[in-house]
Design an enzyme around this catalytic site. Structure first.
Site, PDB file in Angstrom:
ATOM      1  N   SER A 283      16.927  -5.204   6.651  1.00  0.00           N
ATOM      2  CA  SER A 283      17.367  -3.784   6.870  1.00  0.00           C
ATOM      3  C   SER A 283      19.607  -3.085   6.892  1.00  0.00           C
ATOM      4  CB  SER A 283      17.123  -3.429   8.261  1.00  0.00           C
ATOM      5  OG  SER A 283      17.092  -1.637   7.943  1.00  0.00           O
TER       6      SER A 283
ATOM      7  N   TYR B 186      13.931  -2.628  16.912  1.00  0.00           N
ATOM      8  CA  TYR B 186      13.427  -2.832  15.383  1.00  0.00           C
ATOM      9  C   TYR B 186      14.520  -3.553  14.837  1.00  0.00           C
ATOM     10  CZ  TYR B 186      13.450  -1.232  10.856  1.00  0.00           C
ATOM     11  OH  TYR B 186      12.539  -1.304   9.159  1.00  0.00           O
TER      12      TYR B 186
ATOM     13  N   ARG C 139      -3.302  -3.961   4.859  1.00  0.00           N
ATOM     14  CA  ARG C 139      -4.076  -3.174   5.612  1.00  0.00           C
ATOM     15  C   ARG C 139      -5.359  -2.538   5.168  1.00  0.00           C
ATOM     16  NH1 ARG C 139      -1.183  -2.003  11.151  1.00  0.00           N
ATOM     17  NH2 ARG C 139      -0.272  -0.826   9.256  1.00  0.00           N
TER      18      ARG C 139
ATOM     19  N   THR D  73       0.943  -1.388  -0.023  1.00  0.00           N
ATOM     20  CA  THR D  73      -0.140  -0.114   0.339  1.00  0.00           C
ATOM     21  C   THR D  73       1.037   1.767   0.140  1.00  0.00           C
ATOM     22  OG1 THR D  73       0.020   0.285   2.505  1.00  0.00           O
ATOM     23  CG2 THR D  73      -2.512  -1.070   0.933  1.00  0.00           C
TER      24      THR D  73
HETATM   25  P1  NDP Z   1       5.850   2.148   4.507  1.00  0.00           P
HETATM   26  O1  NDP Z   1       5.346   2.274   5.888  1.00  0.00           O
HETATM   27  O2  NDP Z   1       5.549   3.180   3.809  1.00  0.00           O
HETATM   28  O3  NDP Z   1       5.611   0.752   4.213  1.00  0.00           O
HETATM   29  C1  NDP Z   1       4.687   0.019   5.183  1.00  0.00           C
HETATM   30  C2  NDP Z   1       4.661  -0.661   4.577  1.00  0.00           C
HETATM   31  O4  NDP Z   1       3.730  -2.385   5.699  1.00  0.00           O
HETATM   32  C3  NDP Z   1       2.465  -0.497   4.366  1.00  0.00           C
HETATM   33  O5  NDP Z   1       2.401  -1.190   2.587  1.00  0.00           O
HETATM   34  C4  NDP Z   1       1.770  -0.827   5.170  1.00  0.00           C
HETATM   35  O6  NDP Z   1       1.032  -1.401   4.534  1.00  0.00           O
HETATM   36  C5  NDP Z   1       2.012  -2.493   5.150  1.00  0.00           C
HETATM   37  N1  NDP Z   1       1.968  -2.565   6.936  1.00  0.00           N
HETATM   38  C6  NDP Z   1       2.044  -2.494   8.299  1.00  0.00           C
HETATM   39  N2  NDP Z   1       1.934  -2.768   9.616  1.00  0.00           N
HETATM   40  C7  NDP Z   1       1.516  -3.434   8.884  1.00  0.00           C
HETATM   41  C8  NDP Z   1       0.501  -4.764   9.022  1.00  0.00           C
HETATM   42  N3  NDP Z   1       0.241  -5.388  10.384  1.00  0.00           N
HETATM   43  N4  NDP Z   1       0.147  -5.846   8.531  1.00  0.00           N
HETATM   44  C9  NDP Z   1       0.494  -6.080   6.731  1.00  0.00           C
HETATM   45  N5  NDP Z   1       1.172  -5.204   6.157  1.00  0.00           N
HETATM   46  C10 NDP Z   1       1.824  -3.896   7.542  1.00  0.00           C
HETATM   47  O7  NDP Z   1       7.562   1.505   4.890  1.00  0.00           O
HETATM   48  P2  NDP Z   1       8.662   1.193   3.491  1.00  0.00           P
HETATM   49  O8  NDP Z   1       8.562   0.937   2.323  1.00  0.00           O
HETATM   50  O9  NDP Z   1      10.018   1.939   3.970  1.00  0.00           O
HETATM   51  O10 NDP Z   1       8.588  -0.762   4.676  1.00  0.00           O
HETATM   52  C11 NDP Z   1       8.766  -1.549   4.031  1.00  0.00           C
HETATM   53  C12 NDP Z   1       9.861  -2.423   4.379  1.00  0.00           C
HETATM   54  O11 NDP Z   1      11.070  -1.933   4.024  1.00  0.00           O
HETATM   55  C13 NDP Z   1      10.067  -2.659   5.630  1.00  0.00           C
HETATM   56  O12 NDP Z   1      10.096  -3.890   6.607  1.00  0.00           O
HETATM   57  C14 NDP Z   1      10.611  -1.803   6.867  1.00  0.00           C
HETATM   58  O13 NDP Z   1      11.228  -2.200   7.816  1.00  0.00           O
HETATM   59  C15 NDP Z   1      11.734  -1.775   5.498  1.00  0.00           C
HETATM   60  N6  NDP Z   1      13.399  -0.956   5.356  1.00  0.00           N
HETATM   61  C16 NDP Z   1      12.798   0.505   5.293  1.00  0.00           C
HETATM   62  C17 NDP Z   1      13.354   1.437   4.675  1.00  0.00           C
HETATM   63  C18 NDP Z   1      13.390   2.948   4.902  1.00  0.00           C
HETATM   64  O14 NDP Z   1      14.284   3.439   5.505  1.00  0.00           O
HETATM   65  N7  NDP Z   1      12.562   3.278   4.313  1.00  0.00           N
HETATM   66  C19 NDP Z   1      15.262   0.853   5.761  1.00  0.00           C
HETATM   67  C20 NDP Z   1      15.533  -0.263   5.432  1.00  0.00           C
HETATM   68  C21 NDP Z   1      13.985  -1.344   5.747  1.00  0.00           C
HETATM   69  P3  NDP Z   1      -1.096  -0.530   6.070  1.00  0.00           P
HETATM   70  O15 NDP Z   1      -0.367   0.240   6.911  1.00  0.00           O
HETATM   71  O16 NDP Z   1      -1.756  -0.869   4.394  1.00  0.00           O
HETATM   72  O17 NDP Z   1      -1.400  -1.905   6.296  1.00  0.00           O
HETATM   73  C1  8X3 Z   2      15.225   1.411   7.715  1.00  0.00           C
HETATM   74  C2  8X3 Z   2      16.345   2.442   8.252  1.00  0.00           C
HETATM   75  O1  8X3 Z   2      18.088   3.645   9.464  1.00  0.00           O
HETATM   76  O2  8X3 Z   2      15.877   3.578   9.742  1.00  0.00           O
HETATM   77  O3  8X3 Z   2      15.121   0.264   8.096  1.00  0.00           O
HETATM   78  O4  8X3 Z   2      16.712   2.155  10.011  1.00  0.00           O
HETATM   79  S1  8X3 Z   2      17.024   2.909  10.124  1.00  0.00           S
END
Ligand code: NDP
Ligand code: 8X3
Length: 251
Positions: free
Chosen positions: A138, A151, A34, A11
């Site tokens: 990550s 985290y 969600r 999403t």
């Molecule tokens: P966003 O917050 O943009 O996206 C997170 C996604 O996870 C959303 O689509 C959300 O959908 C879904 N999600 C969260 N909780 C739930 C739940 N309980 N059930 C189902 N779906 C869920 O963040 P990112 O795109 O950045 O994150 C994606 C991944 O990348 C994560 O695993 C994050 O830890 C990882 N990551 C991100 C980094 C960053 O700096 N942004 C760096 C390293 C890793 P909805 O709310 O509709 O349920």
């Molecule tokens: C997301 C990157 O540096 O905020 O996983 O942990 S950081």
């Protein structure tokens, strides 16, 4: 043959960008999250180019997870690619004052949720002796930074699960790999700081962070390699970031 990918967390952010990148490769999609409206909007945007099925469920709820996967219509039942992406950080507090609700959310979503979805999808891959699993870890799964405690623990767990999956699914010929991003500008910090927009924005100020499309492009590359090539583990950082705590920002 046309492939089908299931992407959790489609999403927003990395998951949504990956869905768009996959659609450009002609990969049919099962998009999960969600937020039903966001799923519907993405489905509308991509349908036509490829087939799209939306599944709304909370990865924390194992009944919902299994029910959702079992509900897939016939043409979506063979999942060739699983992108375990759903996840977030909740809070950024020292261990002595962190919130138990935040800890539960991170362990339940980032670790247990990833396991539930994997458990629901892997058996059919194992039976077919083919499939590709991409786990989104990550940099926090490779190192620990101040106040990142739980985290980081959740993402270290993803790193371990990724390695374990690769060993256990080796005989079945299933590709398993992880992408470990550094700072990507998505809704991640909005969620971490519970809607404190200014604080979230400040994380990405003074340098060019990764964009979700940068990670999606890499995932696209990973899934389009010939089957004998498995990209097992990738750390991807913005050029301005050297490690979790060293980020070159313009003053
Ligand atoms: P966003 O917050 O943009 O996206 C997170 C996604 O996870 C959303 O689509 C959300 O959908 C879904 N999600 C969260 N909780 C739930 C739940 N309980 N059930 C189902 N779906 C869920 O963040 P990112 O795109 O950045 O994150 C994606 C991944 O990348 C994560 O695993 C994050 O830890 C990882 N990551 C991100 C980094 C960053 O700096 N942004 C760096 C390293 C890793 P909805 O709310 O509709 O349920
Ligand atoms: C997301 C990157 O540096 O905020 O996983 O942990 S950081």
């Amino acid at each position: 043959m046309t492939k089908t990918a299931l992407i959790t967390g489609a999403t927003s952010g990395i998951g949504k960008a990956t869905a768009i990148a996959f659609s450009e490769e002609g990969i049919n999609l099962i998009i999960c999250g969600r937020r039903k409206e966001a799923l519907k909007d993405l489905q509308k945007k991509l349908e036509g180019k490829i087939r799209v099925h939306a599944l709304s469920f909370d990865v924390r709820n194992k009944e919902e997870v299994f029910k959702a996967i079992e509900s897939l219509p016939e043409e979506f039942r063979q999942i060739d690619i699983l992108v375990n992406n759903a996840g977030n950080a909740h809070g950024l507090d020292p261990i002595q004052s962190g919130s138990i609700e935040d800890w539960d959310a991170m362990i339940d979503i980032n670790v247990k949720g990833l396991l539930y979805v994997s458990k629901a999808v892997i058996p059919q891959m194992a039976e077919r002796k083919s499939g590709h699993i991409i786990n989104i870890g990550s940099i926090a799964g490779k190192e620990v930074y101040p106040n990142g405690n739980v985290y980081s623990a959740s993402k270290h767990a993803v790193d371990a699960i990724n390695k374990g999956m690769r060993i256990d699914l080796n005989e079945q010929g299933i590709r398993v790999g992880a992408i470990h991003p550094g700072l990507v500008e998505t809704e991640f910090s909005e969620v971490r700081f519970k809607g404190d927009h200014e604080r979230a924005k400040s994380v990405y100020e003074g340098f060019e962070p990764l964009h979700p499309e940068d990670i999606a492009d890499i995932i696209r590359f990973v899934v389009t390699r010939p089957y004998h090539v498995n990209i097992a583990d990738l750390l991807v950082l913005p050029t301005a970031q050297a490690n979790s705590t060293t980020v070159h920002k313009n003053k």
